[in-house]
Scaffold this motif. Structure first.
Motif, short mmCIF file in Angstrom:
data_model
loop_
_atom_site.label_atom_id
_atom_site.label_comp_id
_atom_site.label_asym_id
_atom_site.label_seq_id
_atom_site.Cartn_x
_atom_site.Cartn_y
_atom_site.Cartn_z
N HIS A 115 0.83 -1.21 0.00
CA HIS A 115 0.00 0.00 0.00
C HIS A 115 0.86 1.26 0.00
O HIS A 115 0.53 2.25 -0.67
N ALA A 116 1.97 1.23 0.75
CA ALA A 116 2.87 2.39 0.77
C ALA A 116 3.47 2.63 -0.61
O ALA A 116 3.63 3.78 -1.04
N LEU A 117 3.80 1.55 -1.32
CA LEU A 117 4.34 1.67 -2.67
C LEU A 117 3.30 2.27 -3.61
O LEU A 117 3.62 3.15 -4.43
N LEU A 118 2.05 1.80 -3.51
CA LEU A 118 0.98 2.33 -4.35
C LEU A 118 0.75 3.81 -4.09
O LEU A 118 0.48 4.59 -5.02
N MET A 119 0.87 4.21 -2.81
CA MET A 119 0.65 5.62 -2.45
C MET A 119 1.77 6.52 -2.95
O MET A 119 1.62 7.74 -2.94
N ARG A 120 2.89 5.94 -3.38
CA ARG A 120 3.99 6.74 -3.94
C ARG A 120 4.06 6.65 -5.46
O ARG A 120 4.92 7.26 -6.08
N THR A 121 3.17 5.86 -6.05
CA THR A 121 3.20 5.65 -7.49
C THR A 121 2.56 6.82 -8.23
O THR A 121 1.39 7.14 -7.99
N PRO A 122 3.30 7.47 -9.12
CA PRO A 122 2.73 8.61 -9.87
C PRO A 122 1.52 8.15 -10.70
O PRO A 122 1.48 7.04 -11.21
N GLY A 123 0.55 9.01 -10.81
CA GLY A 123 -0.63 8.69 -11.61
C GLY A 123 -1.79 8.19 -10.77
O GLY A 123 -2.94 8.59 -11.01
N ILE A 124 -1.51 7.29 -9.80
CA ILE A 124 -2.59 6.76 -8.97
C ILE A 124 -2.49 7.25 -7.53
O ILE A 124 -3.39 7.00 -6.73
N LYS A 125 -1.38 7.93 -7.20
CA LYS A 125 -1.18 8.40 -5.83
C LYS A 125 -2.33 9.32 -5.39
O LYS A 125 -2.95 9.09 -4.35
#
Length: 406
Positions: free
Chosen positions: A254-264
């Motif tokens: 989840h932490a990785l997803l929250m740092r992913t550009p576009g979907i953050k």
């Protein structure tokens, strides 16, 4: 007499726990009411076979769809507003239920209410699960004597949540359909079309271009090991689900997803809007801020954000303001922070939370549309590149044959 362990709300809205002796659960509820407490949960310490069966059954409770709970809440509110007694309203709703699931859910509530339980207690005893914040809001409405008004706010909340869910699902249908169709087309080309087309090159006395050789190798692999490819995809999905069940791994993903550009921004806005609306409705219904914060953490689907809300509860318990605790969490958008700060200063925290929720629900819809608008051309480009590669791999030997003949 049997001993029971209970969890209840006191007059200040705080949760208290303890052990009491009583002849039955109903007797214990009466004892708690005499003490000024409202029972939330009661468990017999000397569990009989019947209580064990009930406990076991609770592990396998069925879940109702948000749309079903939303419709039930709105219809129940309408009947209560018309001064219909609760048990009669539930009976009427059970008679007009359109699905067996909803029929069994409402019938169970009606039976529990007839036995003397309040609506919140009936929901806790139900064989169907509903969100904890839903029960807490109804509990607050019953305690304050304003159940009808609370049901109206709750119905609005659920309808907005259902509306947002449907918007997001509708926005994602097209890109998901494109991916499925693209994979199916490529699979069909590799298994059926390519092998038949390249048979014309079998009698050629010249070496095939590297691109064509690579395509043939890939086609052979897909034809022979198609089961391995499908099994690998399913295996990856299963592994991902297992990882998401491990708290430490779920937190990292989840932490990785929250740092992913576009979907953050999409993920943070979505979680923030749902949390703010839930907290606003709870506070507006009369639930204490700290207790509301504990319950609102349940709607946080992203592990880092849920952990931050749990830490906010401790900060508020130590005397910090909601705005200060939110600011230290580090992920709440600036607009919501300013709204909460203004709301606390004017004594209108719930109003500002609901305004913030409404703003970010619109932002989520816009973010979803933006994400889809970016995915669509990207998918078209990828699909076009794959098809172009296959066509070139087939056409290159034909060009070489024409040059040789020429």
């Amino acid at each position: 007499m049997a001993s029971y362990e209970y969890r209840a709300l006191n007059a200040q809205g705080k949760t208290v726990k303890g052990v009491l002796d009583g002849e039955s659960e109903r007797h214990l509820r009466q004892l708690l009411r005499e003490k000024g407490l409202t029972a939330l949960d009661i468990q017999a310490l000397n569990k009989s076979s019947n209580s064990s069966a009930t406990s076991g059954r609770s592990l396998f409770k069925k879940k109702l769809a948000v749309s079903e709970v939303s419709l039930f809440t709105r219809e129940l509110y309408t009947l209560l507003e018309a001064s219909t007694p609760l048990n009669q309203a539930l009976k009427a709703l059970s008679e007009q239920a359109e699905s067996k699931t909803v029929l069994r859910f409402i019938s169970g509530l009606h039976q529990n209410v007839n036995e003397g339980y309040g609506l919140a207690q009936a929901l806790m005893r139900s064989d169907y699960t509903v969100p904890q914040d839903y029960i807490a809001i109804i509990q607050a409405g019953e305690e304050s004597g304003h159940l009808t008004a609370v049901m109206s706010r709750l119905a609005d909340n659920l309808e907005q949540r259902d509306h947002l869910n449907k918007k997001l699902k509708t926005a994602l249908i097209y890109p998901i359909l494109m991916i499925v169709v693209a994979v199916a087309i490529v699979f069909f080309l590799m298994v059926y079309v390519v092998p038949k087309v390249v048979t014309v090159f079998d009698n050629m006395q010249q070496e095939l271009p590297p691109l064509t050789q690579g395509l043939l190798s890939a086609s052979d692999f897909v034809q022979v090991y198609w089961w391995l490819i499908i099994g690998g995809v399913i295996g990856l999905w299963v592994i991902l689900q297992i990882m998401l069940r491990i708290p430490s791994m779920r937190f990292k993903i989840h932490a990785l997803l929250m740092r992913t550009p576009g979907i953050k921004r999409f993920l943070i806005y979505s979680a923030t809007s749902r949390w703010a609306r839930t907290l606003g409705v709870l506070v507006d219904s009369g639930v204490a801020v700290r207790e509301s914060m504990v319950i609102s953490a349940e709607v946080m689907t992203l592990a880092p954000m849920r952990k931050a809300v749990d830490e906010m509860v401790e900060k508020i318990r130590q005397g910090e303001s909601v705005h200060s605790a939110m600011r230290q969490a580090g992920f709440f958008p600036p607009l919501l922070l300013n709204l909460v700060k203004t709301g606390e200063g004017k004594g209108q925290l719930h109003t500002m939370l609901l305004k913030g929720a409404q703003h970010y629900e619109v932002a989520v819809e816009q973010a979803a549309q933006t994400l889809v608008s970016l995915l669509e051309p990207l998918l078209i480009i990828v699909m076009g590149a794959v098809v172009l590669t296959i066509v070139l791999a087939i056409m290159l030997p034909i060009f070489e044959m024409n040059q040789m003949v020429g």
